[in-house]
Design a protein around this motif. Structure first.
Motif, mmCIF file in Angstrom:
data_model
loop_
_atom_site.group_PDB
_atom_site.id
_atom_site.type_symbol
_atom_site.label_atom_id
_atom_site.label_comp_id
_atom_site.label_asym_id
_atom_site.label_seq_id
_atom_site.Cartn_x
_atom_site.Cartn_y
_atom_site.Cartn_z
ATOM 1 N N GLU A 33 42.584 1.564 -14.323
ATOM 2 C CA GLU A 33 43.146 2.045 -13.361
ATOM 3 C C GLU A 33 44.254 1.250 -12.580
ATOM 4 O O GLU A 33 45.236 1.302 -12.195
ATOM 5 N N ALA A 34 43.547 -0.039 -12.103
ATOM 6 C CA ALA A 34 44.108 -1.046 -11.250
ATOM 7 C C ALA A 34 45.356 -1.458 -11.910
ATOM 8 O O ALA A 34 46.358 -1.906 -11.423
ATOM 9 N N GLN A 36 47.058 -0.304 -14.378
ATOM 10 C CA GLN A 36 48.046 0.818 -14.539
ATOM 11 C C GLN A 36 48.943 0.905 -13.274
ATOM 12 O O GLN A 36 50.404 1.052 -13.184
ATOM 13 N N ASP A 37 48.377 1.071 -11.916
ATOM 14 C CA ASP A 37 48.781 0.876 -10.591
ATOM 15 C C ASP A 37 49.629 -0.222 -10.386
ATOM 16 O O ASP A 37 50.740 -0.022 -9.749
ATOM 17 N N ALA A 40 52.868 0.292 -12.321
ATOM 18 C CA ALA A 40 53.734 1.346 -11.597
ATOM 19 C C ALA A 40 54.477 0.615 -10.252
ATOM 20 O O ALA A 40 55.461 1.012 -9.979
ATOM 21 N N THR A 41 53.641 -0.220 -9.642
ATOM 22 C CA THR A 41 54.317 -1.150 -8.462
ATOM 23 C C THR A 41 55.306 -2.008 -9.013
ATOM 24 O O THR A 41 56.214 -1.982 -8.351
ATOM 25 N N ARG A 65 44.984 -4.234 -5.212
ATOM 26 C CA ARG A 65 44.783 -2.632 -5.380
ATOM 27 C C ARG A 65 43.186 -2.238 -5.386
ATOM 28 O O ARG A 65 42.817 -1.258 -4.624
ATOM 29 N N ARG A 69 40.893 -0.006 -2.700
ATOM 30 C CA ARG A 69 40.390 1.068 -3.254
ATOM 31 C C ARG A 69 38.917 1.146 -2.833
ATOM 32 O O ARG A 69 38.220 1.776 -2.098
#
Length: 397
Positions: A33-34, A36-37, A40-41, A65, A69
């Motif tokens: 998830e990190a 992928q984030d 995206a950034t 990130r 979280r």
């Protein structure tokens, strides 16, 4: 930076970043998830001025990130994970596996997961392959692969399967799916599911990891065999594409373009396997490719004898199809066609493509055209499809 450039970075760096973050976080799901984030950034922030080291940027951004979280979480486990990220990120790795991606492969190949889940999950995380690409490698529906990946992640989370380095005695038990993963990653690089014919980033990464595995397990002949196989196949890559980007089949390739250094290394590894006299599927495939790369022409009789041995160990339809190609060279296309017509490989374009070639050689153009049409409809790679369309157009129907 264009979308194409970012896609190339994603392909090259995704697996490495997930592996590194998994080591830092100890949580596969959070790591993915990190990362992928972070990508995206990158879409929103890189613009025309990407960082000099995109992979390092992704890892750093993903790590930050993840820390953010975890700070929002109030559980004891989250605080502990945050502390590890803040204070132990640069600790030296310990254990027999010191390559993050190789460690992650072994972790995903935990015996609690089914064989299909092991390799599908690893192909997704290490190679960054999408579900359609993995489904093609396994010749199964996309929905099946998607379900297996989701279930594997859930199994890892619910069963508390740790991200850790297997102890030396555990390594052999994890070996079969690890070899399968490296082989499939290389194959996707050698003939990509879609787009251009090759993805050199995947082929080279598979070879790098195979070398690391060979250093880790030097006494495992199948590891040596896999490395030899990848090197000998990779050696022919410069001759696989013609001046206009067209596919050039093995029998028509300019052998002067082959990488002689890789061939010499591959042959030495094959000789090493022969001295051990413990034949396995990867060793036999390596031996077949050693014959292809030995001398000015292929000794098809020797290739067929090796395929006979391989089929005894691995009696699959794909091996039978490849063996039929050798049968055609040694005993003629009629006998090979009889073998091919008995095979059941739905949605595998190389079956009708092989059948079309054999029918062409038997001067049965109408049947050959129908077989080419079937192969063209199934082919997903642009270069392969263009090759099949060209062969279809040459028929006098």
């Amino acid at each position: 930076m264009t979308c194409t450039d970012l896609t190339e970075v994603y392909r090259a760096e995704y697996g490495r970043c997930v592996a590194t973050l998994t080591r830092l976080l100890g949580d596969l799901g959070l790591a993915e998830e990190a990362v992928q984030d972070a990508f995206a950034t990158a879409v929103d922030t890189w613009g025309d001025d990407p960082p000099r080291n995109p992979g390092a940027w992704i890892v750093t951004t993903a790590r930050n990130r993840a820390i953010d979280r975890l700070r929002r979480e109030s559980t004891r486990e989250a605080r502990h994970a945050q502390s590890l990220l803040l204070h132990q990120a640069d600790d030296e790795e310990v254990g027999p596996v010191r390559d993050d991606q190789l460690r992650l492969i072994f972790t995903c190949c935990h015996p609690a997961l089914s064989p299909l889940a092991q390799t599908a999950l690893t192909l997704r995380l290490i190679a960054g392959l999408e579900v359609p690409e993995i489904a093609r490698a396994y010749l199964v529906p996309e929905a099946t692969i998607s379900q297996r990946i989701v279930r594997a992640k859930k199994k890892i989370r619910d069963a508390g399967i740790p991200y850790r380095v297997p102890e030396a005695p555990e390594l052999p038990a994890r070996l079969a799916p690890v070899l399968a993963v490296l082989y499939l990653v290389f194959n996707e690089g050698y003939t990509a599911t879609s787009g251009e014919l090759v993805r050199t980033d995947l082929s080279r990464e598979a070879i790098r990891l195979a070398r690391a595995l060979a250093e880790l397990m030097p006494d495992e002949p199948e590891v040596t065999g896999l490395l030899a196989l990848l090197l000998l196949v990779e050696a022919r890559r410069p001759a696989r594409v013609g001046p206009s980007g067209e596919l050039v089949v093995l029998t028509e390739q300019d052998r002067s373009l082959w990488d002689r250094e890789l061939i010499a290394e591959g042959h030495e590894l094959v000789r090493r396997c022969l001295r051990r006299d413990r034949p396995g599927p990867y060793q036999l495939q390596a031996a077949i490719n050693a014959v292809h790369t030995d001398g000015p022409a292929t000794d098809w009789t020797q290739v067929l004898a090796l395929y006979d041995q391989l089929f005894e160990l691995q009696p699959t339809p794909v091996v039978a199809l490849n063996r039929a190609v050798a049968v055609a060279e040694v005993h003629g296309p009629a006998l090979a066609l009889a073998v091919v017509d008995e095979l059941d490989l739905p949605d595998y374009h190389l079956l009708p493509a092989t059948r079309a070639d054999l029918l062409t050689r038997l001067d049965r153009p109408v049947e050959a055209a129908a077989a080419y049409d079937e192969a063209i409809a199934l082919a997903t790679n642009d270069t392969e499809r263009a090759f099949l369309e060209d062969r279809r157009a040459r028929l006098e129907v």
